[in-house]
Design a protein around this motif. Structure first.
Motif, PDB file in Angstrom:
ATOM      1  N   ARG A  22       0.817  -1.214   0.000  1.00 20.52           N
ATOM      2  CA  ARG A  22       0.000   0.000   0.000  1.00 20.52           C
ATOM      3  C   ARG A  22       0.853   1.267   0.000  1.00 20.52           C
ATOM      4  O   ARG A  22       0.319   2.363   0.165  1.00 20.52           O
ATOM      5  CB  ARG A  22      -0.937   0.016   1.221  1.00 20.52           C
ATOM      6  CG  ARG A  22      -1.995  -1.079   1.258  1.00 20.52           C
ATOM      7  CD  ARG A  22      -2.770  -1.211  -0.031  1.00 20.52           C
ATOM      8  NE  ARG A  22      -3.981  -2.010   0.083  1.00 20.52           N
ATOM      9  CZ  ARG A  22      -4.022  -3.333   0.038  1.00 20.52           C
ATOM     10  NH1 ARG A  22      -2.921  -4.026  -0.083  1.00 20.52           N
ATOM     11  NH2 ARG A  22      -5.182  -3.969   0.111  1.00 20.52           N
ATOM     12  N   SER A  23       2.159   1.133  -0.154  1.00 19.03           N
ATOM     13  CA  SER A  23       3.013   2.317  -0.190  1.00 19.03           C
ATOM     14  C   SER A  23       2.692   3.173  -1.402  1.00 19.03           C
ATOM     15  O   SER A  23       2.351   2.665  -2.472  1.00 19.03           O
ATOM     16  CB  SER A  23       4.498   1.924  -0.243  1.00 19.03           C
ATOM     17  OG  SER A  23       4.879   1.216   0.911  1.00 19.03           O
ATOM     18  N   SER A  63      -0.756  -7.635  10.153  1.00 18.24           N
ATOM     19  CA  SER A  63      -1.526  -6.588   9.491  1.00 18.24           C
ATOM     20  C   SER A  63      -2.333  -5.797  10.513  1.00 18.24           C
ATOM     21  O   SER A  63      -2.714  -6.309  11.569  1.00 18.24           O
ATOM     22  CB  SER A  63      -2.476  -7.184   8.447  1.00 18.24           C
ATOM     23  OG  SER A  63      -3.507  -7.920   9.081  1.00 18.24           O
ATOM     24  N   VAL A  87      -2.427  -2.687   5.868  1.00 20.66           N
ATOM     25  CA  VAL A  87      -0.994  -2.404   5.926  1.00 20.66           C
ATOM     26  C   VAL A  87      -0.396  -3.278   7.024  1.00 20.66           C
ATOM     27  O   VAL A  87      -1.117  -3.790   7.885  1.00 20.66           O
ATOM     28  CB  VAL A  87      -0.710  -0.919   6.226  1.00 20.66           C
ATOM     29  CG1 VAL A  87      -1.131  -0.029   5.067  1.00 20.66           C
ATOM     30  CG2 VAL A  87      -1.411  -0.478   7.503  1.00 20.66           C
ATOM     31  N   GLY A  91       5.388  -1.894   7.996  1.00 22.63           N
ATOM     32  CA  GLY A  91       5.200  -0.810   7.040  1.00 22.63           C
ATOM     33  C   GLY A  91       4.757   0.467   7.706  1.00 22.63           C
ATOM     34  O   GLY A  91       5.141   1.574   7.282  1.00 22.63           O
TER      35      GLY A  91
END
Length: 208
Positions: A22-23, A63, A87, A91
């Motif tokens: 999801r970056s 997550s 995410v 992260g």
């Protein structure tokens, strides 16, 4: 991309770690197609949790959605959450994500207590605000440039319920929009707004 539940083993010699993709942009793509990239999503174990203090330690591939599933029914919630629950905790550290409560709680990194990392030298280290502080603070928001995040220790916050009380307000102009945010911030732990970017003239910047 190499998928493994053993991050300590598989990150040896790897260029990057990659969570749930999801970056923004291409931050988790390697420079060369032959570079080794580690997918962290199978390294998803909760390692410890203190029900008195809310201190939790987990692997980097846990997550946010799983964390919410497990701990919201028990009355605990992450101190900062980004705009998606899909995410990984690793992260969230690497990006030092912010949420709608930034004016109260800062970014996620402000609530991290310790990191276990593999460095470019392939050494495994544990860093905290007191031990190897430069590495600790450099890794928060460092986008993985200082090493692979293997484990994260941070603090969950108590919540009385999983329900959210929301109040919305329509504002006619950009000046009124900024004023409404300033007025709401001292009274609400989370604030956000949407702006109409297409309207011209006196109504430019109107929103909710």
């Amino acid at each position: 991309e190499i998928l493994s539940e053993n991050l300590e083993r598989v990150t040896q010699g790897a260029i990057l770690s990659r969570g749930l993709s999801r970056s923004y942009g291409d931050s988790s793509l390697p420079a060369q197609a032959s570079d080794k990239v580690v997918a962290t999503r199978l390294a998803n174990r909760i390692l410890s949790f203190d029900a008195k203090t809310g201190v939790i330690r987990c692997e980097a591939g846990v997550s946010l959605s799983e964390l919410l599933r497990l701990y919201m029914p028990l009355g605990w919630f992450p101190p900062v959450t980004p705009g998606t629950k899909f995410v990984t905790i690793g992260g969230m550290v690497a990006s030092d994500v912010h949420g709608k409560n930034h004016h109260c709680e800062g970014c996620f990194g402000a609530h991290v207590r310790a990191l276990r990392m593999r460095l470019a030298s392939d050494d495994i280290v544990e860093c905290t605000p007191e031990k190897d502080a430069d590495l600790f603070y450099g890794a928060i928001g460092g986008m993985g440039l200082l090493g692979h995040i293997l484990e994260v220790e941070f603090v969950l916050h108590r919540i009385p319920t999983s329900w959210v009380w929301m109040e919305s307000e329509r504002v006619p102009t950009i000046d009124a929009f900024i004023g409404a945010l300033n007025n709401a911030a001292p009274r609400w732990p989370m604030t956000m707004g949407w702006i109409d970017c297409l309207t011209q003239g006196n109504a430019m910047g109107r929103g909710i």
